[in-house]
Design a protein around this motif. Structure first.
Motif, PDB file in Angstrom:
ATOM      1  N   ILE A 120      11.345  -8.476  -2.087  1.00 36.14           N
ATOM      2  CA  ILE A 120      10.107  -7.610  -1.442  1.00 36.14           C
ATOM      3  C   ILE A 120       8.810  -8.482  -1.982  1.00 36.14           C
ATOM      4  CG2 ILE A 120       9.177  -5.389  -2.851  1.00 36.14           C
ATOM      5  CD1 ILE A 120      11.721  -5.351  -1.554  1.00 36.14           C
ATOM      6  N   ILE A 121       8.915  -9.076  -2.924  1.00 37.77           N
ATOM      7  CA  ILE A 121       7.876  -9.722  -3.666  1.00 37.77           C
ATOM      8  C   ILE A 121       6.861 -10.794  -2.009  1.00 37.77           C
ATOM      9  CG2 ILE A 121       6.652 -11.903  -4.729  1.00 37.77           C
ATOM     10  CD1 ILE A 121       8.314 -10.371  -7.022  1.00 37.77           C
ATOM     11  N   SER A 122       8.359 -11.035  -1.501  1.00 35.41           N
ATOM     12  CA  SER A 122       8.442 -12.536  -0.579  1.00 35.41           C
ATOM     13  C   SER A 122       7.658 -11.166   0.487  1.00 35.41           C
ATOM     14  CB  SER A 122       9.127 -13.217  -0.306  1.00 35.41           C
ATOM     15  OG  SER A 122       9.547 -13.687  -1.826  1.00 35.41           O
ATOM     16  N   LEU A 123       8.432 -10.637   0.757  1.00 36.04           N
ATOM     17  CA  LEU A 123       7.693  -9.844   1.858  1.00 36.04           C
ATOM     18  C   LEU A 123       5.851  -8.851   1.448  1.00 36.04           C
ATOM     19  CD1 LEU A 123      10.948  -7.635   2.567  1.00 36.04           C
ATOM     20  CD2 LEU A 123      10.086  -8.615   4.244  1.00 36.04           C
ATOM     21  N   GLU A 124       5.909  -9.161   0.604  1.00 35.14           N
ATOM     22  CA  GLU A 124       4.558  -8.025   0.492  1.00 35.14           C
ATOM     23  C   GLU A 124       3.849  -9.628   0.644  1.00 35.14           C
ATOM     24  OE1 GLU A 124       5.662  -4.188  -2.421  1.00 35.14           O
ATOM     25  OE2 GLU A 124       4.584  -6.107  -3.367  1.00 35.14           O
ATOM     26  N   GLU A 165       0.950  -0.434   0.486  1.00 37.45           N
ATOM     27  CA  GLU A 165      -0.537   0.152   0.077  1.00 37.45           C
ATOM     28  C   GLU A 165       0.959   1.584   0.490  1.00 37.45           C
ATOM     29  OE1 GLU A 165      -0.036  -3.109   1.769  1.00 37.45           O
ATOM     30  OE2 GLU A 165      -2.286  -3.269   2.260  1.00 37.45           O
ATOM     31  N   ARG A 166       1.516   1.223   0.936  1.00 35.57           N
ATOM     32  CA  ARG A 166       2.663   2.229   0.873  1.00 35.57           C
ATOM     33  C   ARG A 166       3.613   2.622  -0.474  1.00 35.57           C
ATOM     34  NH1 ARG A 166       3.178   8.002   1.940  1.00 35.57           N
ATOM     35  NH2 ARG A 166       5.099   7.874   2.779  1.00 35.57           N
ATOM     36  N   ARG A 167       4.317   2.243  -0.705  1.00 33.62           N
ATOM     37  CA  ARG A 167       4.804   1.796  -1.321  1.00 33.62           C
ATOM     38  C   ARG A 167       3.793   2.299  -3.151  1.00 33.62           C
ATOM     39  NH1 ARG A 167       4.731  -1.509  -6.039  1.00 33.62           N
ATOM     40  NH2 ARG A 167       4.112  -3.472  -5.611  1.00 33.62           N
ATOM     41  N   LYS A 168       3.136   2.535  -3.061  1.00 36.35           N
ATOM     42  CA  LYS A 168       1.961   2.036  -4.199  1.00 36.35           C
ATOM     43  C   LYS A 168       1.563   4.007  -3.606  1.00 36.35           C
ATOM     44  CE  LYS A 168       0.544  -2.299  -5.474  1.00 36.35           C
ATOM     45  NZ  LYS A 168      -0.687  -3.005  -6.270  1.00 36.35           N
ATOM     46  N   GLU A 169       1.735   3.863  -2.904  1.00 38.86           N
ATOM     47  CA  GLU A 169       1.273   5.655  -2.477  1.00 38.86           C
ATOM     48  C   GLU A 169       2.237   6.201  -2.661  1.00 38.86           C
ATOM     49  OE1 GLU A 169       0.885   6.208   1.783  1.00 38.86           O
ATOM     50  OE2 GLU A 169      -1.334   4.569   1.481  1.00 38.86           O
ATOM     51  N   GLU A 218      12.636  -0.772  -7.848  1.00 40.01           N
ATOM     52  CA  GLU A 218      12.795   0.391  -6.981  1.00 40.01           C
ATOM     53  C   GLU A 218      12.905  -0.147  -5.752  1.00 40.01           C
ATOM     54  OE1 GLU A 218      11.555   3.827 -10.109  1.00 40.01           O
ATOM     55  OE2 GLU A 218      10.268   3.283  -8.367  1.00 40.01           O
ATOM     56  N   LEU A 219      12.261  -0.178  -4.811  1.00 39.93           N
ATOM     57  CA  LEU A 219      12.252   0.104  -3.725  1.00 39.93           C
ATOM     58  C   LEU A 219      13.873  -1.054  -3.066  1.00 39.93           C
ATOM     59  CD1 LEU A 219      11.930  -0.146  -0.385  1.00 39.93           C
ATOM     60  CD2 LEU A 219       9.934  -1.778  -1.264  1.00 39.93           C
ATOM     61  N   ASN A 265      14.090  -1.637   9.271  1.00 43.01           N
ATOM     62  CA  ASN A 265      14.120  -0.485   9.393  1.00 43.01           C
ATOM     63  C   ASN A 265      14.312   0.480   8.226  1.00 43.01           C
ATOM     64  OD1 ASN A 265      14.369   2.052  11.400  1.00 43.01           O
ATOM     65  ND2 ASN A 265      16.779   1.110  10.655  1.00 43.01           N
ATOM     66  N   ALA A 266      15.530  -0.430   6.942  1.00 41.80           N
ATOM     67  CA  ALA A 266      15.694   0.481   5.938  1.00 41.80           C
ATOM     68  C   ALA A 266      14.247   0.601   4.803  1.00 41.80           C
ATOM     69  CB  ALA A 266      16.891  -0.763   5.151  1.00 41.80           C
ATOM     70  N   ILE A 267      13.370  -0.643   5.060  1.00 37.77           N
ATOM     71  CA  ILE A 267      12.176  -0.618   4.331  1.00 37.77           C
ATOM     72  C   ILE A 267      11.391   0.807   4.916  1.00 37.77           C
ATOM     73  CG2 ILE A 267      10.124  -1.423   3.400  1.00 37.77           C
ATOM     74  CD1 ILE A 267      11.581  -4.083   3.266  1.00 37.77           C
ATOM     75  N   THR A 268      11.109   0.627   6.154  1.00 38.33           N
ATOM     76  CA  THR A 268      10.655   1.467   6.914  1.00 38.33           C
ATOM     77  C   THR A 268      10.972   3.064   6.330  1.00 38.33           C
ATOM     78  OG1 THR A 268       9.969   0.922   8.694  1.00 38.33           O
ATOM     79  CG2 THR A 268       9.634   2.630   9.061  1.00 38.33           C
ATOM     80  N   LYS A 269      12.188   3.277   6.229  1.00 41.98           N
ATOM     81  CA  LYS A 269      13.068   4.674   5.768  1.00 41.98           C
ATOM     82  C   LYS A 269      12.377   5.051   3.930  1.00 41.98           C
ATOM     83  CE  LYS A 269      16.217   5.283   9.465  1.00 41.98           C
ATOM     84  NZ  LYS A 269      17.792   5.182   9.543  1.00 41.98           N
ATOM     85  N   ALA A 270      12.846   4.141   3.183  1.00 35.45           N
ATOM     86  CA  ALA A 270      12.731   3.906   1.709  1.00 35.45           C
ATOM     87  C   ALA A 270      11.462   4.099   1.674  1.00 35.45           C
ATOM     88  CB  ALA A 270      13.092   2.984   0.897  1.00 35.45           C
ATOM     89  N   LEU A 271      10.080   3.715   2.561  1.00 36.32           N
ATOM     90  CA  LEU A 271       8.913   3.854   2.428  1.00 36.32           C
ATOM     91  C   LEU A 271       8.205   5.566   2.629  1.00 36.32           C
ATOM     92  CD1 LEU A 271       7.010   0.605   1.994  1.00 36.32           C
ATOM     93  CD2 LEU A 271       8.439   2.229   0.292  1.00 36.32           C
ATOM     94  N   LYS A 272       8.992   6.263   3.397  1.00 42.33           N
ATOM     95  CA  LYS A 272       9.612   7.716   4.601  1.00 42.33           C
ATOM     96  C   LYS A 272       8.091   7.463   5.450  1.00 42.33           C
ATOM     97  CE  LYS A 272      10.126   9.828   0.242  1.00 42.33           C
ATOM     98  NZ  LYS A 272       9.436  10.768  -0.859  1.00 42.33           N
TER      99      LYS A 272
END
Length: 68
Positions: free
Chosen positions: A30-34, A7-11, A18-19, A46-53
């Motif tokens: 990323i696919i497996s996480l989603e 949801e956040r990545r699409k927003e 890119e992520l 933590n890195a994903i949280t920062k990357a997705l602001k």
């Protein structure tokens, strides 16, 4: 572990690739996480949280009750 990565990545209009490039993992990760098939390390979460602001890691990732 539930998450709101998709949801956040699409927003933010960020592709899975890119992520993945931003957090230095394969797109398949990323696919497996989603899809909820993989739980990230704290470092990756933590890195994903920062990357997705996202301000707080808990706003993106939610631990499911394990019956404790």
């Amino acid at each position: 572990m539930k998450n709101k990565i998709t949801e956040r990545r699409k927003e933010l209009k960020i592709t899975q690739q890119e992520l993945a490039d931003t957090v230095d993992v394969a797109r398949q990760t990323i696919i497996s996480l989603e899809q909820g098939r993989y739980n990230p390390s704290l470092k990756l979460a933590n890195a994903i949280t920062k990357a997705l602001k996202v301000k707080h890691i808990e706003d993106l990732f939610e631990l499911e009750n394990g019956g404790d």
